[in-house]
Design a protein around this motif. Structure first.
Motif, short mmCIF file in Angstrom:
data_model
loop_
_atom_site.label_atom_id
_atom_site.label_comp_id
_atom_site.label_asym_id
_atom_site.label_seq_id
_atom_site.Cartn_x
_atom_site.Cartn_y
_atom_site.Cartn_z
N LEU A 42 0.81 -1.20 0.00
CA LEU A 42 0.00 0.00 0.00
C LEU A 42 0.86 1.27 0.00
N SER A 43 2.09 1.15 -0.47
CA SER A 43 2.97 2.32 -0.48
C SER A 43 2.82 3.14 -1.76
N SER A 44 2.18 2.58 -2.78
CA SER A 44 2.00 3.30 -4.04
C SER A 44 0.65 2.90 -4.65
N PRO A 45 0.16 3.68 -5.62
CA PRO A 45 -1.13 3.36 -6.23
C PRO A 45 -1.16 1.93 -6.78
N ILE A 46 -2.28 1.27 -6.58
CA ILE A 46 -2.45 -0.13 -6.99
C ILE A 46 -3.05 -0.16 -8.39
N SER A 47 -2.45 -0.96 -9.26
CA SER A 47 -2.96 -1.08 -10.62
C SER A 47 -2.75 -2.50 -11.13
N GLY A 48 -3.24 -2.76 -12.32
CA GLY A 48 -3.04 -4.06 -12.96
C GLY A 48 -3.70 -5.21 -12.23
N LYS A 49 -2.99 -6.34 -12.14
CA LYS A 49 -3.53 -7.54 -11.49
C LYS A 49 -3.76 -7.31 -10.00
N VAL A 93 -7.28 -6.81 -5.15
CA VAL A 93 -7.83 -6.02 -4.05
C VAL A 93 -9.34 -5.87 -4.22
N LYS A 94 -9.79 -5.64 -5.45
CA LYS A 94 -11.23 -5.52 -5.71
C LYS A 94 -11.96 -6.80 -5.34
N GLU A 95 -11.38 -7.94 -5.65
CA GLU A 95 -12.00 -9.23 -5.32
C GLU A 95 -12.05 -9.44 -3.81
N ILE A 96 -11.00 -9.06 -3.11
CA ILE A 96 -10.99 -9.17 -1.64
C ILE A 96 -12.11 -8.32 -1.06
N ILE A 97 -12.22 -7.09 -1.53
CA ILE A 97 -13.26 -6.20 -1.02
C ILE A 97 -14.64 -6.73 -1.37
N ALA A 100 -2.23 11.81 1.44
CA ALA A 100 -3.55 12.19 0.92
C ALA A 100 -3.76 11.84 -0.55
N SER A 101 -3.03 10.86 -1.05
CA SER A 101 -3.29 10.41 -2.42
C SER A 101 -4.03 9.07 -2.36
N ILE A 102 -4.84 8.83 -3.36
CA ILE A 102 -5.66 7.61 -3.39
C ILE A 102 -4.80 6.46 -3.93
N ILE A 103 -4.74 5.39 -3.14
CA ILE A 103 -3.99 4.19 -3.53
C ILE A 103 -4.90 3.24 -4.30
N TRP A 104 -6.17 3.12 -3.84
CA TRP A 104 -7.12 2.22 -4.49
C TRP A 104 -8.52 2.80 -4.36
N ILE A 142 -9.43 8.01 -10.39
CA ILE A 142 -8.90 8.88 -9.33
C ILE A 142 -7.73 8.26 -8.57
N ILE A 143 -7.33 7.05 -8.94
CA ILE A 143 -6.19 6.40 -8.29
C ILE A 143 -4.93 7.21 -8.60
N GLY A 144 -4.16 7.50 -7.57
CA GLY A 144 -2.94 8.28 -7.71
C GLY A 144 -3.14 9.77 -7.54
N LYS A 145 -4.38 10.24 -7.53
CA LYS A 145 -4.64 11.68 -7.37
C LYS A 145 -4.59 12.05 -5.89
#
Length: 137
Positions: free
Chosen positions: A62-69, A74-78, A97-101, A107-110
């Motif tokens: 969770l140190s940087s924006p989550i993307s790809g697989k 993460v979406k499946e876990i949630i 204050a940036s969105i990781i997921w 808006i990810i990374g903003k």
């Protein structure tokens, strides 16, 4: 019909007035209690969701924006945890204050540095916001 004496009229008017005042106070108290219960249950559900997401994602980076697989994982876990809820929005923020997921990939990374509630949460104050289908409608 028998005429009421002055004391009888006063008693009847006083009784009706007290009855109306009692009903008004009862309504105000019950409306306030209902509002407080809804707010408190939303806060508790928000805390529960934060805890569960944290426990489920303990292995995720969770140190940087989550993307790809990793985004899909993460979406499946949630989705697995919250299929029974009407939650329509979950965001994971970093400490800067940036969105990781988020469900909204755009808006990810903003960053949202002007968000006061987010600033409080990132300082360690308890803040929760729950958006559900019922609340969003």
């Amino acid at each position: 019909m028998k005429k009421l004496s002055l004391v009888g009229k006063f008693s009847l008017i006083s009784f009706v007035a007290l009855l109306l005042i009692g009903i008004s106070f009862g309504w105000l108290i019950s409306a306030n209690l209902e509002s407080n219960m809804v707010t408190r249950s939303s806060e508790l559900l928000g805390k529960f969701i934060r805890h569960e997401v944290g426990e489920s994602l303990i292995t995720a980076d969770l140190s940087s924006p989550i993307s790809g697989k990793e985004y899909d994982r993460v979406k499946e876990i949630i989705r697995k945890h919250y299929v029974w809820m009407n939650v329509v929005q979950i965001k994971i923020w970093s400490s800067d204050a940036s969105i990781i997921w988020s469900y909204d990939k755009n808006i990810i990374g903003k960053r949202f540095p002007d968000n006061d509630e987010l600033a409080k949460a990132l300082k360690g104050e308890i803040v929760s916001e729950l958006v559900s289908e019922k609340l969003a409608a």
